[in-house]
Design an enzyme around this catalytic site. Structure first.
Site, PDB file in Angstrom:
ATOM      1  N   ARG A 283       0.788  -1.194   0.005  1.00 13.84           N
ATOM      2  CA  ARG A 283      -0.041  -0.056  -0.019  1.00 13.84           C
ATOM      3  C   ARG A 283       0.906   1.153   0.165  1.00 13.84           C
ATOM      4  O   ARG A 283       0.437   2.409   0.287  1.00 13.84           O
ATOM      5  CB  ARG A 283      -1.111   0.109   0.987  1.00 13.84           C
ATOM      6  N   LYS A 305       4.031  11.946 -10.940  1.00 11.63           N
ATOM      7  CA  LYS A 305       3.353  11.116 -11.948  1.00 11.63           C
ATOM      8  C   LYS A 305       3.905   9.917 -12.141  1.00 11.63           C
ATOM      9  O   LYS A 305       5.106   9.813 -12.486  1.00 11.63           O
ATOM     10  CB  LYS A 305       3.115  11.486 -13.358  1.00 11.63           C
ATOM     11  N   GLU A 347      12.701  18.977 -24.115  1.00 17.90           N
ATOM     12  CA  GLU A 347      11.998  19.391 -23.094  1.00 17.90           C
ATOM     13  C   GLU A 347      12.625  20.848 -22.658  1.00 17.90           C
ATOM     14  O   GLU A 347      11.758  21.423 -21.863  1.00 17.90           O
ATOM     15  CB  GLU A 347      11.829  18.260 -22.031  1.00 17.90           C
ATOM     16  N   LYS A 385       9.768  23.463 -14.315  1.00 18.48           N
ATOM     17  CA  LYS A 385       8.887  22.315 -14.019  1.00 18.48           C
ATOM     18  C   LYS A 385       8.229  22.501 -12.712  1.00 18.48           C
ATOM     19  O   LYS A 385       6.969  22.595 -12.566  1.00 18.48           O
ATOM     20  CB  LYS A 385       9.299  21.159 -14.446  1.00 18.48           C
ATOM     21  N   GLU A 395      -2.886  18.868 -12.470  1.00 18.35           N
ATOM     22  CA  GLU A 395      -3.191  19.313 -13.914  1.00 18.35           C
ATOM     23  C   GLU A 395      -4.847  20.018 -14.080  1.00 18.35           C
ATOM     24  O   GLU A 395      -5.357  19.399 -14.826  1.00 18.35           O
ATOM     25  CB  GLU A 395      -2.839  18.319 -14.839  1.00 18.35           C
ATOM     26  N   ARG A 399      -0.801  23.505 -15.233  1.00 20.91           N
ATOM     27  CA  ARG A 399       0.178  22.331 -15.730  1.00 20.91           C
ATOM     28  C   ARG A 399      -0.052  21.865 -17.221  1.00 20.91           C
ATOM     29  O   ARG A 399       0.881  21.273 -17.828  1.00 20.91           O
ATOM     30  CB  ARG A 399      -0.229  21.004 -14.730  1.00 20.91           C
ATOM     31  N   ASN A 403       2.321  20.668 -21.319  1.00 22.06           N
ATOM     32  CA  ASN A 403       1.920  19.766 -23.017  1.00 22.06           C
ATOM     33  C   ASN A 403       2.209  20.533 -24.260  1.00 22.06           C
ATOM     34  O   ASN A 403       1.947  20.033 -25.192  1.00 22.06           O
ATOM     35  CB  ASN A 403       0.360  19.392 -22.718  1.00 22.06           C
ATOM     36  N   HIS A 406       3.167  18.668 -27.311  1.00 26.74           N
ATOM     37  CA  HIS A 406       2.959  17.156 -27.060  1.00 26.74           C
ATOM     38  C   HIS A 406       1.741  16.409 -27.696  1.00 26.74           C
ATOM     39  O   HIS A 406       1.546  15.217 -27.701  1.00 26.74           O
ATOM     40  CB  HIS A 406       2.868  16.977 -25.297  1.00 26.74           C
ATOM     41  N   HIS A 410       3.246  13.604 -29.195  1.00 25.67           N
ATOM     42  CA  HIS A 410       2.884  12.169 -28.829  1.00 25.67           C
ATOM     43  C   HIS A 410       2.354  11.478 -29.886  1.00 25.67           C
ATOM     44  O   HIS A 410       2.547  10.300 -30.014  1.00 25.67           O
ATOM     45  CB  HIS A 410       1.844  12.101 -27.753  1.00 25.67           C
ATOM     46  N   HIS A 422      11.278  10.469 -28.001  1.00 30.93           N
ATOM     47  CA  HIS A 422      10.341  11.316 -27.180  1.00 30.93           C
ATOM     48  C   HIS A 422      10.321  12.946 -27.460  1.00 30.93           C
ATOM     49  O   HIS A 422       9.552  13.367 -28.440  1.00 30.93           O
ATOM     50  CB  HIS A 422      10.208  11.070 -25.527  1.00 30.93           C
TER      51      HIS A 422
HETATM   52  N1  NAD Z   1       6.405  11.088 -15.071  1.00 28.83           N
HETATM   53  C1  NAD Z   1       6.353  12.132 -15.726  1.00 28.83           C
HETATM   54  O1  NAD Z   1       5.774  13.279 -15.257  1.00 28.83           O
HETATM   55  C2  NAD Z   1       7.035  11.834 -17.103  1.00 28.83           C
HETATM   56  C3  NAD Z   1       7.247  13.190 -17.955  1.00 28.83           C
HETATM   57  C4  NAD Z   1       7.827  12.896 -19.130  1.00 28.83           C
HETATM   58  C5  NAD Z   1       8.236  11.616 -19.509  1.00 28.83           C
HETATM   59  N2  NAD Z   1       7.846  10.676 -18.861  1.00 28.83           N
HETATM   60  C6  NAD Z   1       8.119   9.240 -19.238  1.00 28.83           C
HETATM   61  O2  NAD Z   1       9.783   9.278 -19.119  1.00 28.83           O
HETATM   62  C7  NAD Z   1       9.950   8.190 -20.381  1.00 28.83           C
HETATM   63  C8  NAD Z   1      11.118   8.615 -21.048  1.00 28.83           C
HETATM   64  O3  NAD Z   1      12.282   9.005 -20.192  1.00 28.83           O
HETATM   65  P1  NAD Z   1      13.695   9.138 -20.961  1.00 28.83           P
HETATM   66  O4  NAD Z   1      13.686   9.567 -22.157  1.00 28.83           O
HETATM   67  O5  NAD Z   1      14.482   9.292 -19.831  1.00 28.83           O
HETATM   68  O6  NAD Z   1      13.784   7.444 -21.366  1.00 28.83           O
HETATM   69  P2  NAD Z   1      14.676   5.884 -20.767  1.00 28.83           P
HETATM   70  O7  NAD Z   1      14.401   5.928 -19.362  1.00 28.83           O
HETATM   71  O8  NAD Z   1      14.307   4.913 -21.731  1.00 28.83           O
HETATM   72  O9  NAD Z   1      16.449   6.149 -21.030  1.00 28.83           O
HETATM   73  C9  NAD Z   1      16.428   6.568 -22.453  1.00 28.83           C
HETATM   74  C10 NAD Z   1      17.624   5.521 -22.726  1.00 28.83           C
HETATM   75  O10 NAD Z   1      18.939   5.986 -21.987  1.00 28.83           O
HETATM   76  C11 NAD Z   1      19.279   4.862 -21.166  1.00 28.83           C
HETATM   77  N3  NAD Z   1      20.230   5.478 -20.057  1.00 28.83           N
HETATM   78  C12 NAD Z   1      19.173   6.233 -19.036  1.00 28.83           C
HETATM   79  N4  NAD Z   1      20.479   7.102 -18.465  1.00 28.83           N
HETATM   80  C13 NAD Z   1      21.719   6.760 -19.010  1.00 28.83           C
HETATM   81  C14 NAD Z   1      23.073   7.145 -18.534  1.00 28.83           C
HETATM   82  N5  NAD Z   1      23.430   8.110 -17.456  1.00 28.83           N
HETATM   83  N6  NAD Z   1      24.173   6.564 -19.237  1.00 28.83           N
HETATM   84  C15 NAD Z   1      23.795   5.597 -20.136  1.00 28.83           C
HETATM   85  N7  NAD Z   1      22.633   5.298 -20.600  1.00 28.83           N
HETATM   86  C16 NAD Z   1      21.486   5.933 -20.003  1.00 28.83           C
HETATM   87  C17 NAD Z   1      18.453   4.149 -20.916  1.00 28.83           C
HETATM   88  O11 NAD Z   1      18.746   3.007 -20.618  1.00 28.83           O
HETATM   89  C18 NAD Z   1      17.533   4.222 -22.092  1.00 28.83           C
HETATM   90  O12 NAD Z   1      18.170   3.162 -22.971  1.00 28.83           O
HETATM   91  C19 NAD Z   1       8.739   7.968 -21.094  1.00 28.83           C
HETATM   92  O13 NAD Z   1       8.302   6.725 -20.579  1.00 28.83           O
HETATM   93  C20 NAD Z   1       7.557   8.905 -20.718  1.00 28.83           C
HETATM   94  O14 NAD Z   1       6.343   8.472 -20.703  1.00 28.83           O
HETATM   95  C21 NAD Z   1       7.434  10.702 -17.400  1.00 28.83           C
END
Ligand code: NAD
Length: 515
Positions: A283, A305, A347, A385, A395, A399, A403, A406, A410, A422
């Site tokens: 929980r 999130k 971003e 942010k 949101e 907030r 987007n 996006h 997206h 992304h």
């Molecule tokens: N929670 C939120 O508010 C929010 C906001 C924006 C995006 N997201 C989510 O975030 C995700 C995208 O995040 P991301 O771009 O960080 O992707 P990711 O976590 O997939 O990382 C990208 C790649 O880089 C590699 N990597 C990460 N850090 C590294 C490092 N220091 N050295 C070497 N390799 C490294 C990872 O293994 C992966 O292959 C999506 O799923 C998206 O939906 C969430």
């Protein structure tokens, strides 16, 4: 113990800004001059008059050294407190020093009302202050972290100090600190301890594990913890229920209980999943974000999130579940592939467009500048942010500004079957949306050009790929918004630093730029 020392000429607002800063960061505030007065049982003018400046400086040194074992605090120093080498060495060893600087007219206006309270400025205020500033000019300019306070309110200056430091306390959804700190990974164990967090388990992906998991585990061990490590497969394709289930079972097998702490060491995918697994395990147990991509440092790790994807779409299952701490260590980006860094910059530019024109201008200097100034980029983008999510955590309104780019982005990402990263998709989306904003008269073509050039200078794409069908993108936009409603709300740029939320019913017109 790392204090925050505010220093600078008399009249720069060290006490007023310090109080606001302490309030924002939920830290105690100490005004060294008041400490000295309380200890001596007389005012500073009286001490100066009866005992002389050297005796006052001795009291100042003693008061400063008494802070060595105090809890982390924001400390306003007297205007000459660090003239003595020993005091300066003490402050540098025990915290960060931020110098507040102001133009002479600003200082004169503020000090005018202080008649009699500042013995070193007694008499002809303007002449005394000019002489004092000239005498201490080299000294004041020898401090590297500095803000000019002229023309800004104390609240604005406190916020600028926070951006400079990379220090925030979020409180609108949960209560947690977000910190940017070079080599902060080594300090994480101490940070966990001071937040009362226990029994950590590191959740990471197989790429990040290779570079950083051992380092983090060793740092935690040196603080007395016995961390476990759980490694999952990297990539969006594994952001699914199966991986979440692996995490739950991994937590059980490693004996995690309600007092344990999950440390998400990785990008947005790892953070979203580790946070979600923590939100549901027994929980809800504590989790800490240690983002390792630029995108996760300035975006995904902040705001609470968490979640994962279904085959039907991204992030369809999730929970608002804030972490207990977010630590962004810019050094971790040293191993990040360049393409991921560039993707994260989309971003960052978006955050500039939303509310930080200076950040936008800095980004427009191109990729080489960014690579050499990552710490500053992260600090500024993170602050944008945080400002937005603190105002609107769930949101309901503003907030949605996050987007920007996006809605189209997206959809383009989805239609590319995630071949576009992304950030690449967001850059394409932001340009398409800016062009639409110009077509409906919300902004001018100059803004479209500025946004386009900024993305280009960072190596980001700006055009929807030729082969991609318009109808598919529009269909994807509808699905992504998780509803079939005719109107979709877009965050559209008006100028750099200003975004409007606009309901669009005629979705076809969004991409109608003669392509
Ligand atoms: N929670 C939120 O508010 C929010 C906001 C924006 C995006 N997201 C989510 O975030 C995700 C995208 O995040 P991301 O771009 O960080 O992707 P990711 O976590 O997939 O990382 C990208 C790649 O880089 C590699 N990597 C990460 N850090 C590294 C490092 N220091 N050295 C070497 N390799 C490294 C990872 O293994 C992966 O292959 C999506 O799923 C998206 O939906 C969430």
């Amino acid at each position: 113990m790392k204090h925050i020392f505010l220093y600078g000429p008399p009249g720069t607002g060290k006490s007023t800004v310090g109080k606001k800063l302490a309030h924002n960061l939920k830290l105690p505030f100490v005004d060294i001059d008041r400490v000295i007065e309380t200890k001596a049982g007389m005012s500073i003018p009286q001490i100066m008059e009866q005992q002389g400046e050297p005796a006052f400086r001795d009291l100042e040194s003693a008061a400063l050294k008494n802070l060595a074992n105090e809890k982390e605090s924001v400390i306003a120093l007297g205007g000459g407190a660090l003239l003595r080498d020993e005091n300066r060495a003490f402050a540098e060893a025990n915290g960060k020093i931020i110098l507040l600087m102001a133009e002479l007219p600003t200082l004169l206006e503020r000090l005018h009302h202080d008649d009699g309270k500042r013995p070193l400025l007694a008499g002809d205020l303007s002449a005394r202050l000019t002489a004092l500033l000239a005498k201490r000019a080299d000294h004041y300019h020898s401090f590297s972290m500095l803000i000019h306070v002229d023309g800004k309110t104390a609240e604005q200056n406190a916020h600028r100090v926070q951006v400079l430091l990379g220090r925030h306390h979020l409180s609108s959804m949960g209560e947690y600190d977000a910190v940017v700190q070079n080599n902060g990974l080594e300090q994480l164990g101490e940070m966990l301890k001071s937040s009362g967090l226990q029994n950590p388990i590191i959740v990471t992906d197989d790429n990040v594990a290779k570079f950083h998991a051992d380092k983090l585990a060793a740092a935690l061990r040196s603080s007395g913890f016995a961390p476990k490590v759980l490694t999952v497969r990297s990539g969006e394709a594994y952001k699914n229920l199966e991986t979440i289930s692996q995490l739950w079972h991994g937590f059980l097998e490693n004996g995690l209980d309600r007092k344990s702490t999950v440390i998400a060491l990785g990008g947005g995918v790892t953070g979203d999943m580790a946070g979600f697994a923590a939100s549901t395990y027994m929980r809800g147990i504590a989790w800490v974000g240690v983002p390792t991509t630029l995108l996760s440092m300035v975006d995904a790790s902040l705001g609470g999130k968490t979640g994962f994807d279904l085959p039907e779409g991204k992030n369809l299952i999730g929970a608002f579940y804030p972490p207990k701490l977010v630590l962004a260590d810019p050094q971790l980006l040293g191993t990040l592939p360049e393409a991921e860094l560039i993707s994260g910059m989309a971003e960052v530019v978006k955050h500039g467009i939303i509310s930080d024109p200076e950040l936008f201008n800095l980004c427009s200097r191109g990729l080489d500048w960014v690579k050499n100034n990552l710490e500053e980029v992260i600090k500024r983008a993170m602050a944008v942010k945080i400002k937005v999510i603190e105002e609107d955590p769930y949101e309901k309104g503003i907030r949605a500004a996050l987007n920007l780019g996006h809605t189209v982005g997206h959809a383009v990402e989805l239609v590319s079957k995630f071949k576009l990263r992304h950030g690449e998709a967001i850059a394409i989306g932001a340009v398409a949306e800016a062009k639409y904003a110009a077509r409906i008269g919300l902004t001018g073509n100059g803004l479209v050009d500025a946004i386009t050039e900024s993305f280009k200078s960072l190596g980001l794409p700006i055009q929807i790929p030729e082969a991609m069908l318009r109808e598919e993108i529009i269909r994807a936009m509808r699905v992504d918004k998780k509803k079939n409603a005719k109107a979709i709300r877009f965050a559209l740029p008006v100028e750099i630093g200003k975004v409007d939320l606009v309901e669009v019913t005629d979705l076809e017109s969004i991409l109608d730029d003669g392509r």
